[in-house]
Design an enzyme around this catalytic site. Sequence first.
Site, mmCIF file in Angstrom:
data_model
loop_
_atom_site.group_PDB
_atom_site.id
_atom_site.type_symbol
_atom_site.label_atom_id
_atom_site.label_comp_id
_atom_site.label_asym_id
_atom_site.label_seq_id
_atom_site.Cartn_x
_atom_site.Cartn_y
_atom_site.Cartn_z
ATOM 1 N N GLU A 246 0.823 -1.373 0.361
ATOM 2 C CA GLU A 246 0.066 -0.454 0.015
ATOM 3 C C GLU A 246 0.729 0.762 -0.295
ATOM 4 O OE1 GLU A 246 -3.077 0.314 3.189
ATOM 5 O OE2 GLU A 246 -4.110 -1.181 2.722
ATOM 6 N N ASP B 101 -6.109 9.060 9.606
ATOM 7 C CA ASP B 101 -4.943 8.721 9.818
ATOM 8 C C ASP B 101 -4.475 9.054 11.195
ATOM 9 O OD1 ASP B 101 -4.466 6.636 8.074
ATOM 10 O OD2 ASP B 101 -4.085 9.045 6.536
#
Length: 291
Positions: free
Chosen positions: A72, A83
Site C-alpha cells: 500500500e 490516520d
Amino acid sequence: MSAPSLTTEMSKTDTLNPAFPNADSRLARRFAALKAADRAALVTYVMAGDPDPSASRDLLARLPAAGADIIELGMPFSDPMADGVAIQRAGQRALANGQTLALTLEMVRDFRQRDDDTPIVLMGYLNPLQRFGEDRFLQAAAEAGVDGLILVDLPPEHGAALTARARDLGLARIPLVAPTTPPGRLPALLAQGDGFVYRIAFNGVTGSRRLDIAAELDSALDALKRQSPLPVAVGFGVRDGDTAAAIARIADAVVVGSALVERLAAAGVDAALELTRELAESIQGARRGKS
C-alpha cells in the site's frame, strides 16, 4: 459547461458485481498463490516520498524481497482524517519534500520496471484526485501499473461512477469496512469492492494500540466472508509479529502501516526492512500446526 466529476455523475446502476472480473490481475494471482500455500498476505503500508524521495524509492524497491506480498503506497494529503500521528507526520514530511501525486505515480512506474508481479495499491483521500482530475488520475494510475485504490473518504453513495471507470481500466476499488458499519449498509460497500476487503480492526485511527485484536475479530470476519467472495485484510493496530501472526490465522491478509512508518522515521530504510522481514516470518509461520 464542464463535465461532471466521476464522483458526482450518476451511475447507470447502484449495484455492482462484487467479484472483480479480472481473474488474471496481480491481486487475484497473488491471493490465489497465497491460498494455495495456506498463508496470509503481508500488506505493508508506506507513505510515498517519506522520509525523502530517494529513501522512499529505495524502500519501495526492496520491500518485496523483505517479505511484502502487497504494497500500500500512501498518497500524501494535508488533512488525513483517518490516520494517526505517525502517518500524519509521514505525510507532512513527504509534502514538505515536494511529493506530489504525479511523483507518486512516477514511483510506481519506476517500480514496475523491476517488478511486474507485486501488487501496488494506492491509499489516500479524494481531494488530491479531484485536484489532479479524477479521470486523468485513473488513466495515469492504470498506465503506471497501479493495481487498486483505497479511498478513505469516498462513500458508496458517491462512488459508483468512479468504481465503474476504475474497473474499466483494471483498477480494483478496495472497500473499507469498520466495526460500526451498519449491516444494512454493508451490501453497498461490498458491491463496489474489488481485489480484497479492508476490515478496520477497531474504531480509531491508524497506529492505535489495542490488545487481543484477533480474538475480537474472529466472528466478525466469519460473518464478512459469508457476504463477500473477496479476500479479507485486517489493518489498524498491528504493531508486532505476535499480533500479525494471530490475525494471519483468521484473515487472508494482515496490513501493517504505522509501525513500519515509525521504524523508518526513527532508524532508516534498513531498519524498516528488518521489521518487514520479522513480520513476514511471523505471518508465514502462523498457520503451521493449526488444527
